[in-house]
Scaffold this motif. Structure first.
Motif, PDB file in Angstrom:
ATOM      1  N   TYR A 111      19.613  32.008  26.348  1.00  0.00           N
ATOM      2  CA  TYR A 111      18.628  31.778  27.518  1.00  0.00           C
ATOM      3  C   TYR A 111      18.103  33.306  27.588  1.00  0.00           C
ATOM      4  CZ  TYR A 111      21.007  27.561  27.472  1.00  0.00           C
ATOM      5  OH  TYR A 111      21.676  26.190  26.983  1.00  0.00           O
ATOM      6  N   SER A 112      19.131  34.370  27.592  1.00  0.00           N
ATOM      7  CA  SER A 112      18.719  35.717  28.108  1.00  0.00           C
ATOM      8  C   SER A 112      18.033  36.364  26.666  1.00  0.00           C
ATOM      9  CB  SER A 112      19.671  36.614  28.692  1.00  0.00           C
ATOM     10  OG  SER A 112      20.796  37.091  27.508  1.00  0.00           O
ATOM     11  N   HIS A 113      18.453  36.017  25.506  1.00  0.00           N
ATOM     12  CA  HIS A 113      17.966  36.522  24.319  1.00  0.00           C
ATOM     13  C   HIS A 113      18.232  37.865  24.384  1.00  0.00           C
ATOM     14  CE1 HIS A 113      15.900  32.806  23.129  1.00  0.00           C
ATOM     15  NE2 HIS A 113      15.103  32.971  24.380  1.00  0.00           N
ATOM     16  N   PHE A 114      19.634  38.347  24.999  1.00  0.00           N
ATOM     17  CA  PHE A 114      19.945  39.531  25.326  1.00  0.00           C
ATOM     18  C   PHE A 114      21.579  39.617  24.767  1.00  0.00           C
ATOM     19  CE2 PHE A 114      21.849  43.056  27.763  1.00  0.00           C
ATOM     20  CZ  PHE A 114      21.071  44.380  27.476  1.00  0.00           C
ATOM     21  N   PRO A 115      21.814  39.739  23.277  1.00  0.00           N
ATOM     22  CA  PRO A 115      23.145  39.768  22.922  1.00  0.00           C
ATOM     23  C   PRO A 115      23.727  41.054  23.296  1.00  0.00           C
ATOM     24  CG  PRO A 115      21.421  40.486  21.278  1.00  0.00           C
ATOM     25  CD  PRO A 115      20.588  40.295  22.222  1.00  0.00           C
ATOM     26  N   CYS A 170      31.825  39.015  22.746  1.00  0.00           N
ATOM     27  CA  CYS A 170      30.212  38.986  22.772  1.00  0.00           C
ATOM     28  C   CYS A 170      29.913  38.149  24.092  1.00  0.00           C
ATOM     29  CB  CYS A 170      29.779  38.166  21.479  1.00  0.00           C
ATOM     30  SG  CYS A 170      30.460  36.493  21.266  1.00  0.00           S
ATOM     31  N   ASN A 171      28.816  38.157  24.446  1.00  0.00           N
ATOM     32  CA  ASN A 171      28.473  37.600  25.740  1.00  0.00           C
ATOM     33  C   ASN A 171      28.450  35.968  25.241  1.00  0.00           C
ATOM     34  OD1 ASN A 171      26.127  38.361  24.294  1.00  0.00           O
ATOM     35  ND2 ASN A 171      24.936  38.059  26.046  1.00  0.00           N
ATOM     36  N   VAL A 172      28.777  35.032  26.133  1.00  0.00           N
ATOM     37  CA  VAL A 172      28.658  33.648  25.900  1.00  0.00           C
ATOM     38  C   VAL A 172      28.001  33.052  26.943  1.00  0.00           C
ATOM     39  CG1 VAL A 172      30.099  31.700  25.384  1.00  0.00           C
ATOM     40  CG2 VAL A 172      30.889  33.608  24.475  1.00  0.00           C
ATOM     41  N   GLU A 173      26.770  32.435  26.763  1.00  0.00           N
ATOM     42  CA  GLU A 173      25.827  31.687  27.770  1.00  0.00           C
ATOM     43  C   GLU A 173      26.155  30.297  27.952  1.00  0.00           C
ATOM     44  OE1 GLU A 173      21.824  33.290  27.349  1.00  0.00           O
ATOM     45  OE2 GLU A 173      22.760  35.554  27.991  1.00  0.00           O
ATOM     46  N   ASN A 174      25.479  29.876  28.967  1.00  0.00           N
ATOM     47  CA  ASN A 174      25.812  28.571  29.303  1.00  0.00           C
ATOM     48  C   ASN A 174      24.299  27.960  29.965  1.00  0.00           C
ATOM     49  OD1 ASN A 174      26.989  26.070  31.076  1.00  0.00           O
ATOM     50  ND2 ASN A 174      28.313  26.445  29.352  1.00  0.00           N
ATOM     51  N   LEU A 227      29.159  34.286  30.403  1.00  0.00           N
ATOM     52  CA  LEU A 227      30.197  35.248  30.306  1.00  0.00           C
ATOM     53  C   LEU A 227      29.881  36.497  29.638  1.00  0.00           C
ATOM     54  CD1 LEU A 227      33.389  35.802  30.805  1.00  0.00           C
ATOM     55  CD2 LEU A 227      34.056  34.730  28.797  1.00  0.00           C
ATOM     56  N   CYS A 228      30.152  37.791  30.352  1.00  0.00           N
ATOM     57  CA  CYS A 228      29.828  38.930  29.546  1.00  0.00           C
ATOM     58  C   CYS A 228      30.782  39.275  28.198  1.00  0.00           C
ATOM     59  CB  CYS A 228      30.006  39.958  30.336  1.00  0.00           C
ATOM     60  SG  CYS A 228      28.637  39.963  31.611  1.00  0.00           S
ATOM     61  N   ALA A 229      30.206  39.935  27.468  1.00  0.00           N
ATOM     62  CA  ALA A 229      30.943  40.471  26.032  1.00  0.00           C
ATOM     63  C   ALA A 229      32.119  41.274  26.615  1.00  0.00           C
ATOM     64  CB  ALA A 229      30.094  41.302  25.349  1.00  0.00           C
ATOM     65  N   GLU A 230      32.072  42.017  27.615  1.00  0.00           N
ATOM     66  CA  GLU A 230      33.239  43.075  28.012  1.00  0.00           C
ATOM     67  C   GLU A 230      34.379  41.939  28.617  1.00  0.00           C
ATOM     68  OE1 GLU A 230      29.983  43.160  28.746  1.00  0.00           O
ATOM     69  OE2 GLU A 230      29.681  45.143  29.677  1.00  0.00           O
ATOM     70  N   ARG A 231      33.886  41.071  29.295  1.00  0.00           N
ATOM     71  CA  ARG A 231      35.175  40.244  29.881  1.00  0.00           C
ATOM     72  C   ARG A 231      35.514  39.174  28.884  1.00  0.00           C
ATOM     73  NH1 ARG A 231      32.374  37.537  34.869  1.00  0.00           N
ATOM     74  NH2 ARG A 231      30.689  38.542  33.955  1.00  0.00           N
ATOM     75  N   CYS A 278      23.778  50.354  26.945  1.00  0.00           N
ATOM     76  CA  CYS A 278      24.280  48.841  27.831  1.00  0.00           C
ATOM     77  C   CYS A 278      25.341  49.325  28.719  1.00  0.00           C
ATOM     78  CB  CYS A 278      24.791  47.828  26.453  1.00  0.00           C
ATOM     79  SG  CYS A 278      24.929  46.132  27.261  1.00  0.00           S
ATOM     80  N   TRP A 279      25.114  49.432  30.156  1.00  0.00           N
ATOM     81  CA  TRP A 279      25.961  49.791  30.846  1.00  0.00           C
ATOM     82  C   TRP A 279      26.723  48.336  31.486  1.00  0.00           C
ATOM     83  CZ3 TRP A 279      26.992  54.529  31.697  1.00  0.00           C
ATOM     84  CH2 TRP A 279      26.074  55.453  31.360  1.00  0.00           C
ATOM     85  N   PRO A 280      28.027  48.351  31.638  1.00  0.00           N
ATOM     86  CA  PRO A 280      28.795  47.118  32.176  1.00  0.00           C
ATOM     87  C   PRO A 280      28.239  46.770  33.470  1.00  0.00           C
ATOM     88  CG  PRO A 280      30.180  48.783  31.169  1.00  0.00           C
ATOM     89  CD  PRO A 280      28.834  49.491  31.360  1.00  0.00           C
ATOM     90  N   CYS A 281      28.149  45.537  33.592  1.00  0.00           N
ATOM     91  CA  CYS A 281      27.853  44.939  34.760  1.00  0.00           C
ATOM     92  C   CYS A 281      28.981  45.200  35.892  1.00  0.00           C
ATOM     93  CB  CYS A 281      27.296  43.444  34.737  1.00  0.00           C
ATOM     94  SG  CYS A 281      28.725  42.347  34.629  1.00  0.00           S
ATOM     95  N   GLY A 282      28.528  44.791  37.303  1.00  0.00           N
ATOM     96  CA  GLY A 282      29.340  45.039  38.263  1.00  0.00           C
ATOM     97  C   GLY A 282      30.583  44.226  38.102  1.00  0.00           C
ATOM     98  N   ALA A 283      30.377  42.942  37.870  1.00  0.00           N
ATOM     99  CA  ALA A 283      31.578  41.869  37.652  1.00  0.00           C
ATOM    100  C   ALA A 283      32.554  42.362  36.279  1.00  0.00           C
ATOM    101  CB  ALA A 283      31.238  40.488  37.258  1.00  0.00           C
ATOM    102  N   CYS A 284      32.194  43.002  35.585  1.00  0.00           N
ATOM    103  CA  CYS A 284      32.922  43.596  34.476  1.00  0.00           C
ATOM    104  C   CYS A 284      33.718  44.790  34.894  1.00  0.00           C
ATOM    105  CB  CYS A 284      32.240  43.670  33.061  1.00  0.00           C
ATOM    106  SG  CYS A 284      31.532  42.265  32.165  1.00  0.00           S
ATOM    107  N   ARG A 285      33.055  45.463  35.534  1.00  0.00           N
ATOM    108  CA  ARG A 285      33.776  46.876  35.964  1.00  0.00           C
ATOM    109  C   ARG A 285      34.795  46.346  36.796  1.00  0.00           C
ATOM    110  NH1 ARG A 285      28.479  50.944  37.268  1.00  0.00           N
ATOM    111  NH2 ARG A 285      27.320  50.369  35.215  1.00  0.00           N
TER     112      ARG A 285
HETATM  113  N1  THU Z   1      25.778  40.780  29.644  1.00  0.00           N
HETATM  114  C1  THU Z   1      26.711  41.207  29.066  1.00  0.00           C
HETATM  115  O1  THU Z   1      27.437  40.744  28.096  1.00  0.00           O
HETATM  116  N2  THU Z   1      27.488  42.426  29.525  1.00  0.00           N
HETATM  117  C2  THU Z   1      26.907  43.150  30.630  1.00  0.00           C
HETATM  118  O2  THU Z   1      27.732  44.110  30.976  1.00  0.00           O
HETATM  119  C3  THU Z   1      25.766  42.989  31.229  1.00  0.00           C
HETATM  120  C4  THU Z   1      25.122  41.619  30.898  1.00  0.00           C
HETATM  121  C5  THU Z   1      25.240  39.666  29.072  1.00  0.00           C
HETATM  122  C6  THU Z   1      25.154  38.562  30.103  1.00  0.00           C
HETATM  123  C7  THU Z   1      24.133  37.528  29.705  1.00  0.00           C
HETATM  124  O3  THU Z   1      24.588  36.826  28.574  1.00  0.00           O
HETATM  125  C8  THU Z   1      23.068  38.651  29.185  1.00  0.00           C
HETATM  126  O4  THU Z   1      23.751  39.799  29.086  1.00  0.00           O
HETATM  127  C9  THU Z   1      22.216  38.919  30.121  1.00  0.00           C
HETATM  128  O5  THU Z   1      22.458  39.362  31.384  1.00  0.00           O
END
Ligand code: THU
Length: 134
Positions: free
Chosen positions: A21-25, A41-45, A52-56, A84-91
């Motif tokens: 969906y995001s095409h952002f691995p 890795c990130n696992v989208e739905n 789910l983000c890669a960090e989590r 690639c900075w971790p998002c707030g939820a991962c922090r």
């Molecule tokens: N994403 C991560 O895996 N880690 C981050 O810290 C930022 C965002 C993923 C979530 C989603 O699958 C995609 O990047 C676009 O937001």
């Protein structure tokens, strides 16, 4: 494992990213003090809110294997020129287990910046704030 090796391992996880969906691995690798590494890795739905983000992914793999108090360094990487900075939820999720976790924030050429979670999230909310209420 060296920092470079950890970043390289996170980079290999880009192949595993499920990001239709995001095409952002995003790839992550979390090193524990005993030398064990948990990757993610990130696992989208299709229900976007469940992505789910890669960090989590890496964090819950570590915690579910008993690594709650020996997290050392997290490497996180994506494709492209930006770090690639971790998002707030991962922090926040990481802060629960290691407020001063080392984090290697990389870009696709595997160059990286080293920061601590404390620096990314000053005055974070964590377990210690709940102690007197337990
Ligand atoms: N994403 C991560 O895996 N880690 C981050 O810290 C930022 C965002 C993923 C979530 C989603 O699958 C995609 O990047 C676009 O937001």
């Amino acid at each position: 494992m060296t920092d470079r090796e950890l970043v390289s391992l996170a980079h290999t996880m880009l192949e595993r990213a499920y990001a239709p969906y995001s095409h952002f691995p995003v790839g992550a690798a979390l090193l524990c003090r005993d030398g064990q590494v948990f990757t993610g890795c990130n696992v989208e739905n299709a229900a976007y809110g469940q992505c789910l983000c890669a960090e989590r992914t890496a964090l819950v793999k570590a915690v579910s294997e008993g690594h709650t108090s020996d997290l050392d360094t997290l490497a996180v990487i994506s494709r492209g020129d930006e770090f690639c900075w971790p998002c707030g939820a991962c922090r926040q999720m990481l802060y629960e287990f290691q407020p001063n976790l080392r984090i290697l924030v990389a870009r696709s050429d595997q160059t990286y910046k080293e920061v601590t979670l404390d620096q990314l999230m000053p005055h974070g909310f964590g377990p210690k704030h709940l102690k007197e209420f337990q």
